[in-house]
Design an enzyme around this catalytic site. Structure first.
Site, PDB file in Angstrom:
ATOM      1  N   ASP A   1      -8.726  -1.519  -7.179  1.00 32.98           N
ATOM      2  CA  ASP A   1      -8.487  -1.266  -5.755  1.00 32.98           C
ATOM      3  C   ASP A   1      -9.757  -0.631  -5.192  1.00 32.98           C
ATOM      4  O   ASP A   1     -10.211   0.400  -5.702  1.00 32.98           O
ATOM      5  CB  ASP A   1      -7.303  -0.296  -5.631  1.00 32.98           C
ATOM      6  CG  ASP A   1      -6.915  -0.033  -4.191  1.00 32.98           C
ATOM      7  OD1 ASP A   1      -7.671  -0.448  -3.284  1.00 32.98           O
ATOM      8  OD2 ASP A   1      -5.868   0.579  -3.965  1.00 32.98           O
TER       9      ASP A   1
ATOM     10  N   GLY B   1       0.823  -1.215   0.000  1.00 30.90           N
ATOM     11  CA  GLY B   1       0.000   0.000   0.000  1.00 30.90           C
ATOM     12  C   GLY B   1       0.857   1.266   0.000  1.00 30.90           C
ATOM     13  O   GLY B   1       1.857   1.337   0.708  1.00 30.90           O
ATOM     14  N   GLY B   2       0.474   2.217  -0.816  1.00 33.03           N
ATOM     15  CA  GLY B   2       1.097   3.534  -0.780  1.00 33.03           C
ATOM     16  C   GLY B   2       2.453   3.683  -1.459  1.00 33.03           C
ATOM     17  O   GLY B   2       3.056   4.755  -1.391  1.00 33.03           O
ATOM     18  N   VAL B   3       2.929   2.635  -2.145  1.00 38.43           N
ATOM     19  CA  VAL B   3       4.272   2.744  -2.753  1.00 38.43           C
ATOM     20  C   VAL B   3       4.271   3.516  -4.072  1.00 38.43           C
ATOM     21  O   VAL B   3       5.324   3.901  -4.578  1.00 38.43           O
ATOM     22  CB  VAL B   3       4.916   1.347  -2.980  1.00 38.43           C
ATOM     23  CG1 VAL B   3       5.194   0.649  -1.669  1.00 38.43           C
ATOM     24  CG2 VAL B   3       4.050   0.473  -3.889  1.00 38.43           C
ATOM     25  N   GLY B   4       3.075   3.710  -4.630  1.00 39.43           N
ATOM     26  CA  GLY B   4       2.995   4.457  -5.893  1.00 39.43           C
ATOM     27  C   GLY B   4       2.448   3.622  -7.040  1.00 39.43           C
ATOM     28  O   GLY B   4       2.706   3.920  -8.205  1.00 39.43           O
TER      29      GLY B   4
ATOM     30  N   ASN C   1      10.360   2.815  -6.560  1.00 40.81           N
ATOM     31  CA  ASN C   1       9.857   4.186  -6.664  1.00 40.81           C
ATOM     32  C   ASN C   1      10.326   5.020  -5.473  1.00 40.81           C
ATOM     33  O   ASN C   1      10.716   4.492  -4.438  1.00 40.81           O
ATOM     34  CB  ASN C   1       8.309   4.132  -6.706  1.00 40.81           C
ATOM     35  CG  ASN C   1       7.692   5.475  -7.030  1.00 40.81           C
ATOM     36  OD1 ASN C   1       8.312   6.334  -7.658  1.00 40.81           O
ATOM     37  ND2 ASN C   1       6.452   5.670  -6.593  1.00 40.81           N
TER      38      ASN C   1
HETATM   39  N1  LIG Z   1       7.909   9.132  -7.328  1.00 45.76           N
HETATM   40  C1  LIG Z   1       7.124   9.822  -6.530  1.00 45.76           C
HETATM   41  N2  LIG Z   1       7.526  11.005  -6.025  1.00 45.76           N
HETATM   42  C2  LIG Z   1       6.732  11.717  -5.209  1.00 45.76           C
HETATM   43  N3  LIG Z   1       5.514  11.330  -4.795  1.00 45.76           N
HETATM   44  C3  LIG Z   1       5.071  10.148  -5.248  1.00 45.76           C
HETATM   45  C4  LIG Z   1       5.820   9.338  -6.136  1.00 45.76           C
HETATM   46  N4  LIG Z   1       5.102   8.218  -6.412  1.00 45.76           N
HETATM   47  C5  LIG Z   1       3.940   8.334  -5.739  1.00 45.76           C
HETATM   48  N5  LIG Z   1       3.914   9.486  -5.042  1.00 45.76           N
HETATM   49  C6  LIG Z   1       2.852   9.987  -4.169  1.00 45.76           C
HETATM   50  O1  LIG Z   1       2.606   9.023  -3.148  1.00 45.76           O
HETATM   51  C7  LIG Z   1       1.226   8.949  -2.831  1.00 45.76           C
HETATM   52  C8  LIG Z   1       0.740   7.521  -3.010  1.00 45.76           C
HETATM   53  O2  LIG Z   1       0.879   7.199  -4.380  1.00 45.76           O
HETATM   54  P1  LIG Z   1      -0.135   6.224  -5.109  1.00 45.76           P
HETATM   55  O3  LIG Z   1      -1.535   6.606  -4.825  1.00 45.76           O
HETATM   56  O4  LIG Z   1       0.313   6.150  -6.517  1.00 45.76           O
HETATM   57  O5  LIG Z   1       0.229   4.884  -4.332  1.00 45.76           O
HETATM   58  P2  LIG Z   1      -0.562   3.507  -4.263  1.00 45.76           P
HETATM   59  O6  LIG Z   1       0.465   2.459  -4.069  1.00 45.76           O
HETATM   60  O7  LIG Z   1      -1.442   3.379  -5.453  1.00 45.76           O
HETATM   61  O8  LIG Z   1      -1.421   3.718  -2.965  1.00 45.76           O
HETATM   62  P3  LIG Z   1      -2.636   2.774  -2.413  1.00 45.76           P
HETATM   63  O9  LIG Z   1      -2.019   1.488  -2.014  1.00 45.76           O
HETATM   64  O10 LIG Z   1      -3.152   3.570  -1.258  1.00 45.76           O
HETATM   65  O11 LIG Z   1      -3.604   2.643  -3.556  1.00 45.76           O
HETATM   66  C9  LIG Z   1       0.525   9.933  -3.758  1.00 45.76           C
HETATM   67  O12 LIG Z   1       0.341  11.128  -3.062  1.00 45.76           O
HETATM   68  C10 LIG Z   1       1.509  10.124  -4.902  1.00 45.76           C
HETATM   69  O13 LIG Z   1       1.400  11.389  -5.515  1.00 45.76           O
END
Ligand SMILES: Nc1ncnc2c1ncn2[C@@H]1O[C@H](COP(=O)(O)OP(=O)(O)OP(=O)(O)O)[C@@H](O)[C@H]1O
Length: 408
Positions: A121, A93-96, A345
Site C-alpha cells: 500500500d 480503505g480503513g477497515v483494518g 472487523n
Molecule cells: N478491531 C479493531 N478495533 C479497534 N480499532 C481497530 C480495529 N481494527 C483496526 N482498528 C483501527 O482502525 C484504524 C485503521 O486500521 P488499519 O490501518 O489496520 O486499516 P487499513 O484498512 O489498513 O487502512 P488503510 O486502507 O488506510 O491502509 C487504525 O487506527 C487501527 O488501529
C-alpha cells in the site's frame, strides 16, 4: 442463520511496568474476558455462592442473547504445511487490513513459521501497526515473535523508477528518438500504440502494486529468503487491487510487444548499429525487461494458485463496506483468484446496557452482517468476526492479542 455480534469484551494494556502483558478486562469489572469465553468458568460462577452471582447471571443472559454460533478462521489449516503460502489481505480503505495482516503475521511467526509481512500500500502503515520503524524498502526484523518475522515496505515510487529506466532504455522515448533519428518512422509509430510513456508518467491505480509485488518476487528468488514459509501481503484499498488483477496481463502484453519490436529494430538497424556501438547496452536493457516480464507472469500465476495463495477479504459491518466486498469477491472470482475467508472487523462488543447511540449502531451492524448471509458472493465464505476494541492496536503484544481473537 442470523449472525450476531462477537461476544468479546473490551481489553487494555496492563500496568506500564509490564508493557508486554496484554491483559483483558471485562467492562463490567466482575467477569474477566477469558471467563466470558470459557463456559466452565461461567459454570463455576453460577454454582458458587459469590455475592456477584446474581449480577453475573444477568450478564450471562444478556450475552447469550447476542452470542453467535461461533465460526472460526480455521487457522489450523492456514498453519499446516511447510511449503510457502501467500496470504493477501485486501478490502476497502480503513477497515483494518493492516491490523489484520500484521496480527496474522505475528500469529504465524509465533506458531513456528518464519514469516515475511509486506506492505504494497503506497500509504504504508506497517510501521505504525508494529510501532517500529520498518521503512527503507528492505527487510527489517520485527522484534517480539517467537520465530523470525520480517517486514518489508516496498517503496512504489522507487520500484516504478527502476521499471521506467528498464523500459525507457528499450522501448520508451530512448528507442523512439533513436528510431526517429534513423528515419524509421513507421516502427516508431508502433511504439505510440504501447502508450508506455504515458503509463509511467500517469500510472493507473494498481501499477505501483503490480510492480511492488513483482519486486517482492524478485526478493524471494534470492537464496537467503528461502526460509520464509508464510508471506502476508497488506494490500492497497479495493480499487487498486482490482486494477492490479488485470495489470500483469496488460503489462506482460506490453512488454512482450516491446521485446518483439526490439527484435525488429535490431534487424532493421543491423547495418548501422555497430556504427553507434549501442548493441551491448540495448541487450542489457532487453534482458532486464525480459526478467521483469517473467516476474509479471509469476505475479499473475501467484494470484491464481489455489495451492499456495489465498486472498482474504477484510470488511466492516456497514452496508457500504459489505457491498464493496461483494463486488471485490465477484472480481476476484472472475479473475480466478482463490478466496475463502471474510473477516468482519470492528464488530461492537456486547454490552449489558447500550446507550441510544450504541443500540442504533448495533442494530445497523446486525443488519449489515445479515446482508452477508443473503449475498450470493459472500455467503459461501468462511465468516470470521473480529471485535471493535477500545484501544489502538499498536505493537506486537497488541497484535498478538488481536490475532488470538481473529485467527482461531
Ligand atoms: N478491531 C479493531 N478495533 C479497534 N480499532 C481497530 C480495529 N481494527 C483496526 N482498528 C483501527 O482502525 C484504524 C485503521 O486500521 P488499519 O490501518 O489496520 O486499516 P487499513 O484498512 O489498513 O487502512 P488503510 O486502507 O488506510 O491502509 C487504525 O487506527 C487501527 O488501529
Amino acid at each position: 442463520m442470523a449472525i450476531t455480534p462477537f461476544h468479546a469484551t473490551t481489553f487494555k494494556f496492563s500496568s506500564s511496568s509490564s508493557p508486554n502483558r496484554f491483559t483483558s478486562i471485562a467492562r463490567t469489572g466482575f467477569v474477566s474476558y477469558p471467563t466470558l469465553l470459557n463456559p466452565c468458568k461461567l459454570d463455576a460462577i453460577f454454582s458458587s455462592n459469590s455475592p456477584k452471582r446474581k449480577q453475573s447471571r444477568k450478564l450471562f443472559t444478556v450475552l447469550s442473547a447476542v452470542a453467535p454460533v461461533e465460526t472460526t478462521a480455521e487457522f489450523d489449516e492456514m498453519l499446516s504445511g511447510t511449503q510457502r503460502k501467500y496470504y493477501m489481505l485486501g478490502g476497502k480503505g480503513g477497515v483494518g487490513k493492516t491490523s489484520c495482516a500484521a496480527s496474522l503475521a505475528v500469529k504465524f511467526a509465533n506458531n513456528g513459521h518464519p514469516t515475511l509481512v509486506v506492505s504494497t500500500d503506497p500509504a504504508h502503515s506497517l510501521s505504525d501497526s508494529f510501532a517500529q520503524d520498518l521503512t527503507g524498502g528492505t527487510l527489517v526484523p520485527v522484534e517480539g515473535p517467537l520465530s523470525p518475522l520480517f517486514a518489508l515496505e516496498i517503496n512504489p515510487e522507487k520500484a516504478r523508477e527502476e521499471f521506467r529506466d528498464a523500459s525507457q532504455k528499450n522501448g520508451g522515448t530512448g528507442v523512439k528518438d533513436f528510431m526517429d533519428g534513423m528515419g524509421l518512422g513507421m516502427l516508431a509509430d508502433q511504439l505510440g500504440e504501447l502508450k508506455l510513456g504515458e503509463l509511467l508518467d500517469t500510472p493507473p491505480p494498481g501499477l505501483d502494486e503490480a510492480i511492488a509485488i513483482s519486486k517482492v518476487i524478485q526478493f524471494l528468488e534470492l537464496q537467503e529468503y528461502n526460509m520464509f514459509t508464510r508471506i502476508v501481503f497488506d494490500t492497497a484499498p479495493t480499487g487498486h487491487t482490482l486494477r492490479l488483477l488485470s495489470l500483469p496481463d496488460f503489462l506482460d502484453a506490453s512488454i512482450g510487444k516491446i521485446l518483439k519490436l526490439r527484435q525488429k529494430i535490431s534487424s532493421a538497424t543491423s547495418a548501422i548499429k555497430n556504427v553507434f556501438g549501442q548493441e551491448e547496452t540495448r541487450q542489457d536493457a532487453s534482458d532486464k525487461l525480459e526478467k521483469l516480464r517473467e516476474r509479471m507472469i509469476k505475479v499473475r500465476e501467484l494470484f491464481r494458485d489455489t495451492n499456495s495463495t489465498e486472498f482474504v477479504i477484510v470488511t466492516i459491518p456497514t452496508v457500504m463496506a459489505i457491498s464493496e466486498s461483494s463486488r471485490l469477491r465477484a472480481s476476484l472470482t472472475k479473475e480466478n483468484v482463490p478466496v475463502k475467508r471474510l473477516i468482519v472487523n470492528q464488530i461492537l462488543p456486547p454490552s449489558a446496557s447500550d446507550c441510544k447511540f450504541c443500540a442504533m449502531k448495533r442494530k445497523d451492524q446486525t443488519r449489515a452482517i445479515d446482508m452477508i448471509q443473503n449475498d450470493p458472493e459472500l455467503s459461501s465464505l468462511l465468516l470470521v468476526q473480529a471485535p471493535l476494541v477500545d484501544v489502538e492496536i499498536r505493537g506486537v503484544p497488541a497484535l498478538q492479542f488481536l490475532g488470538d481473537m481473529i485467527w482461531k
